[in-house]
Every structure is written in C-alpha cells, then in structure tokens.
Design a protein around this motif. Structure first.
Motif, PDB file in Angstrom:
ATOM      1  N   GLY A 203       1.547 -13.722  14.904  1.00  0.00           N
ATOM      2  CA  GLY A 203       2.714 -13.122  14.266  1.00  0.00           C
ATOM      3  C   GLY A 203       2.909 -13.612  12.850  1.00  0.00           C
ATOM      4  N   GLN A 204       2.775 -14.914  12.658  1.00  0.00           N
ATOM      5  CA  GLN A 204       2.905 -15.469  11.316  1.00  0.00           C
ATOM      6  C   GLN A 204       1.776 -15.020  10.400  1.00  0.00           C
ATOM      7  N   ALA A 205       0.599 -14.769  10.991  1.00  0.00           N
ATOM      8  CA  ALA A 205      -0.554 -14.361  10.183  1.00  0.00           C
ATOM      9  C   ALA A 205      -0.442 -12.917   9.700  1.00  0.00           C
ATOM     10  N   ILE A 206       0.258 -12.060  10.440  1.00  0.00           N
ATOM     11  CA  ILE A 206       0.291 -10.635  10.070  1.00  0.00           C
ATOM     12  C   ILE A 206       1.571 -10.226   9.348  1.00  0.00           C
ATOM     13  N   THR A 207       2.640 -11.031   9.417  1.00  0.00           N
ATOM     14  CA  THR A 207       3.889 -10.603   8.790  1.00  0.00           C
ATOM     15  C   THR A 207       3.776 -10.533   7.268  1.00  0.00           C
ATOM     16  N   MET A 208       3.189 -11.545   6.659  1.00  0.00           N
ATOM     17  CA  MET A 208       3.078 -11.531   5.204  1.00  0.00           C
ATOM     18  C   MET A 208       2.151 -10.414   4.695  1.00  0.00           C
ATOM     19  N   PRO A 209       0.962 -10.211   5.301  1.00  0.00           N
ATOM     20  CA  PRO A 209       0.140  -9.063   4.872  1.00  0.00           C
ATOM     21  C   PRO A 209       0.855  -7.722   5.031  1.00  0.00           C
ATOM     22  N   LEU A 210       1.600  -7.560   6.124  1.00  0.00           N
ATOM     23  CA  LEU A 210       2.360  -6.320   6.294  1.00  0.00           C
ATOM     24  C   LEU A 210       3.405  -6.171   5.192  1.00  0.00           C
ATOM     25  N   PHE A 211       4.068  -7.262   4.843  1.00  0.00           N
ATOM     26  CA  PHE A 211       5.123  -7.223   3.830  1.00  0.00           C
ATOM     27  C   PHE A 211       4.553  -6.988   2.446  1.00  0.00           C
ATOM     28  N   PHE A 212       3.571  -7.799   2.050  1.00  0.00           N
ATOM     29  CA  PHE A 212       3.019  -7.669   0.705  1.00  0.00           C
ATOM     30  C   PHE A 212       2.093  -6.460   0.571  1.00  0.00           C
ATOM     31  N   GLY A 213       1.614  -5.937   1.692  1.00  0.00           N
ATOM     32  CA  GLY A 213       0.795  -4.736   1.650  1.00  0.00           C
ATOM     33  C   GLY A 213       1.593  -3.458   1.751  1.00  0.00           C
ATOM     34  N   SER A 214       2.892  -3.556   1.526  1.00  0.00           N
ATOM     35  CA  SER A 214       3.763  -2.383   1.535  1.00  0.00           C
ATOM     36  C   SER A 214       4.385  -2.222   0.151  1.00  0.00           C
ATOM     37  N   ASN A 215       5.263  -1.239   0.018  1.00  0.00           N
ATOM     38  CA  ASN A 215       5.948  -0.995  -1.253  1.00  0.00           C
ATOM     39  C   ASN A 215       7.310  -1.680  -1.293  1.00  0.00           C
ATOM     40  N   ALA A 216       7.489  -2.748  -0.502  1.00  0.00           N
ATOM     41  CA  ALA A 216       8.787  -3.412  -0.446  1.00  0.00           C
ATOM     42  C   ALA A 216       9.140  -4.112  -1.752  1.00  0.00           C
ATOM     43  N   LEU A 217       8.151  -4.705  -2.420  1.00  0.00           N
ATOM     44  CA  LEU A 217       8.408  -5.492  -3.626  1.00  0.00           C
ATOM     45  C   LEU A 217       8.052  -4.755  -4.905  1.00  0.00           C
ATOM     46  N   TYR A 218       7.133  -3.803  -4.830  1.00  0.00           N
ATOM     47  CA  TYR A 218       6.642  -3.127  -6.025  1.00  0.00           C
ATOM     48  C   TYR A 218       6.177  -1.735  -5.627  1.00  0.00           C
ATOM     49  N   PRO A 219       6.139  -0.803  -6.589  1.00  0.00           N
ATOM     50  CA  PRO A 219       5.699   0.558  -6.259  1.00  0.00           C
ATOM     51  C   PRO A 219       4.213   0.598  -5.939  1.00  0.00           C
ATOM     52  N   VAL A 220       3.827   1.602  -5.168  1.00  0.00           N
ATOM     53  CA  VAL A 220       2.424   1.751  -4.781  1.00  0.00           C
ATOM     54  C   VAL A 220       1.537   1.928  -6.008  1.00  0.00           C
ATOM     55  N   SER A 221       2.057   2.601  -7.031  1.00  0.00           N
ATOM     56  CA  SER A 221       1.260   2.859  -8.239  1.00  0.00           C
ATOM     57  C   SER A 221       0.868   1.575  -8.961  1.00  0.00           C
ATOM     58  N   ALA A 222       1.593   0.474  -8.745  1.00  0.00           N
ATOM     59  CA  ALA A 222       1.267  -0.786  -9.397  1.00  0.00           C
ATOM     60  C   ALA A 222       0.231  -1.594  -8.631  1.00  0.00           C
ATOM     61  N   MET A 223      -0.158  -1.141  -7.434  1.00  0.00           N
ATOM     62  CA  MET A 223      -1.113  -1.881  -6.612  1.00  0.00           C
ATOM     63  C   MET A 223      -2.543  -1.575  -7.037  1.00  0.00           C
ATOM     64  N   PRO A 224      -3.476  -2.491  -6.788  1.00  0.00           N
ATOM     65  CA  PRO A 224      -4.899  -2.145  -6.957  1.00  0.00           C
ATOM     66  C   PRO A 224      -5.294  -1.072  -5.953  1.00  0.00           C
ATOM     67  N   GLY A 225      -6.395  -0.392  -6.238  1.00  0.00           N
ATOM     68  CA  GLY A 225      -6.790   0.748  -5.418  1.00  0.00           C
ATOM     69  C   GLY A 225      -6.947   0.429  -3.948  1.00  0.00           C
ATOM     70  N   TRP A 226      -7.581  -0.696  -3.627  1.00  0.00           N
ATOM     71  CA  TRP A 226      -7.826  -1.024  -2.221  1.00  0.00           C
ATOM     72  C   TRP A 226      -6.522  -1.294  -1.473  1.00  0.00           C
ATOM     73  N   LEU A 227      -5.514  -1.863  -2.206  1.00  0.00           N
ATOM     74  CA  LEU A 227      -4.238  -2.136  -1.562  1.00  0.00           C
ATOM     75  C   LEU A 227      -3.432  -0.855  -1.372  1.00  0.00           C
ATOM     76  N   GLN A 228      -3.607   0.104  -2.285  1.00  0.00           N
ATOM     77  CA  GLN A 228      -2.945   1.395  -2.112  1.00  0.00           C
ATOM     78  C   GLN A 228      -3.420   2.083  -0.835  1.00  0.00           C
ATOM     79  N   VAL A 229      -4.711   1.957  -0.533  1.00  0.00           N
ATOM     80  CA  VAL A 229      -5.248   2.542   0.701  1.00  0.00           C
ATOM     81  C   VAL A 229      -4.618   1.878   1.921  1.00  0.00           C
TER      82      VAL A 229
END
Length: 281
Positions: A203-229
């Motif tokens: 649970g601790q290992a997946i919460t941060m990737p789920l959070f930072f891999g979403s648009n919660a902190l920044y727009p999708v357009s600001a992400m690198p291409g692989w993170l946008q996918v």
C-alpha cells in the motif's frame, strides 16, 4: 341443538399463518441493498464513537494546502491556465485524501479474517459480491466525511469552491466511486498477500506513484510523455478531473470521468469478490 362451528375469516387465517410460519429469508441479490446500508451504518457508528481518525487524517491534507499550495502559488512555477494554484491544488488533495483512506481498507478485512468474522460472513446466504460492495461503499462513506473536512479547510484558506447543491452531489458520487475502486484494489491485494504487514508495504509502495502519476499536482500537459501515458490509465486522474470541473469550474470530461470510475469500481468489486474466499482459507 348445538350451534354449527363458525369458519375462520380468510384474513384472520392469513394473519395466523404469518405468525406461525417464518417469512422466506432474503437470498441472492435481494440482500445487496441491505448489506451495503448495514456496512455504511457500521462505519458511521465507528466514527461517532471515535472521531480521532477524522482529525488526524485532516493533518496531512492541511499541510499540503498550507505549505505546498501556498509556496507554489507564490512562485507560479506550474501552469494552471490563470487559476490560482491553491484553487487548482485543492481538488487534487481532496482526491488524495479519499484515496489514502481507501487504499488501506484491506487491512480491515484481514483483521476480520484473523478474528473469525469473515468466515461467519461467508457462510451466510449473502453473495460475496454483496459483502465486497458493502465494504467498498462503506469506504466511500468514510471518504466523503473526510472530504467534507478538507473542503472546509480549503474554504478557510480562501479557495473559491462552488456551493451548488447539484455539483456537490456530483462530488459525493465521484468520491464514492473512486473510493470504492481503491478499497477494492486494497481488498484484492489482501486476497493475494494474505497478511497485514505485506499489505502495508505494498500500500505504501503504490500510493505515491498513484498520486504523483495523476494530475493532482500539475496538469497532464506538463508531464513527460511516458508519464502522460501512465496518467491515462490512472483512475485517480479521472477523479481529480471531475472534482476540478465540479468544484472550481475548470473544463472537464465528466461523462468520461464517471464512466471510467464506475467501470473501475465494478472491475474492482469483481476481482475482490473472486479473491475473498482465498483470504478466508
């Protein structure tokens, strides 16, 4: 001459039969609404007797808004389309807060297994999917209560949120669907790892990737291409998108957001139901 016996009235006979014969037990899917409601009431009773969890869980969202939100509002490093960053951030923190409550929900079902409660539930005629659905939406109830606390904190910090009753109902629906998925994800993991220690680690290992891999902190357009996918396959991104559209009025794809989260919740319920028996062995 003796009087002839009087035949009982049909309505009286029917009432007598109801007293002597137990009504047929509800089985199958007829128990689903009752099970879901019962689980939700249980969670509300827990919170009524111990409100400490509400206050302690409000600390982290408050720190995100106070420290991270206020700081990045000043430096204006993240493009938000003219929206104050604190306003942009608030829906993402609301979604994060709801997810953090739900993602460790599997710990509760492991505790129920260890204490023998789960075995007793599984021998009842209630379908496994009904048990999982009840627990999933109970997690949604807890998440909604937490969201109310975070919304109040955001409003006190000056975030411009809508108070339209229909939009707020939409917020409740989207939070419940998102929490149902993440709680089912947690219960599915519990059915695989079988122990609380392993579940806590995963649970601790997946919460941060789920959070930072979403648009919660920044727009999708600001992400690198692989993170946008990755963000396109992250249910939290759809929850945040819907919350922003409902709470602060940014352009959103509400139809897609609700459809994705409803599908994810249904998929999660199916997976958790299939793994429930393995957890009880």
């Amino acid at each position: 001459m003796s009087a002839a016996p009087v035949a009982p009235h049909p309505e009286s006979a029917e009432r007598l039969d109801l007293l002597l014969t137990a009504p047929a037990a509800r089985t199958g899917w007829r128990v689903v609404p009752a099970r879901v409601l019962a689980m939700c009431i249980v969670e509300l009773q827990k919170l009524r007797h111990d409100r400490t969890e509400i206050y302690t869980r409000a600390i982290q969202p408050a720190l995100w808004l106070l420290i991270y939100g206020e700081t990045f509002t000043r430096i204006r490093a993240i493009p938000t389309g003219g929206i104050p960053y604190l306003d942009y951030l608030a829906p993402g923190i609301i979604a994060q807060s709801a997810m953090f409550i739900s993602i460790f929900y599997g710990i509760m079902i492991i505790w129920e297994r260890d204490s023998g409660i789960l075995t007793k539930l599984l021998v009842t005629p209630t379908p496994r999917a009904a048990l999982v659905t009840g627990k999933a939406f109970a997690a949604g109830v807890k998440a909604v209560i937490q969201v109310v606390v975070v919304v109040v904190i955001a409003a006190l910090l000056g975030v411009s949120l809508t108070w339209n009753p229909l939009k707020l109902l939409g917020v409740v629906a989207i939070v419940v669907l998102g929490s149902a998925f993440f709680s089912c994800l947690s219960m599915s993991i519990a059915g695989i790892v079988l122990t609380r220690d392993r579940l806590m680690g995963i649970g601790q290992a997946i919460t941060m990737p789920l959070f930072f891999g979403s648009n919660a902190l920044y727009p999708v357009s600001a992400m690198p291409g692989w993170l946008q996918v990755i963000s396109k396959f992250n249910p939290l991104s759809y929850e945040v998108d819907a919350l922003r559209g409902l709470l602060i009025g940014t352009p959103a794809h509400l139809g897609t957001d609700y459809a994705v989260l409803a599908f994810a919740a249904a998929l999660g319920i199916t997976a958790a139901s299939a793994l429930l028996a393995r957890l009880a062995r």
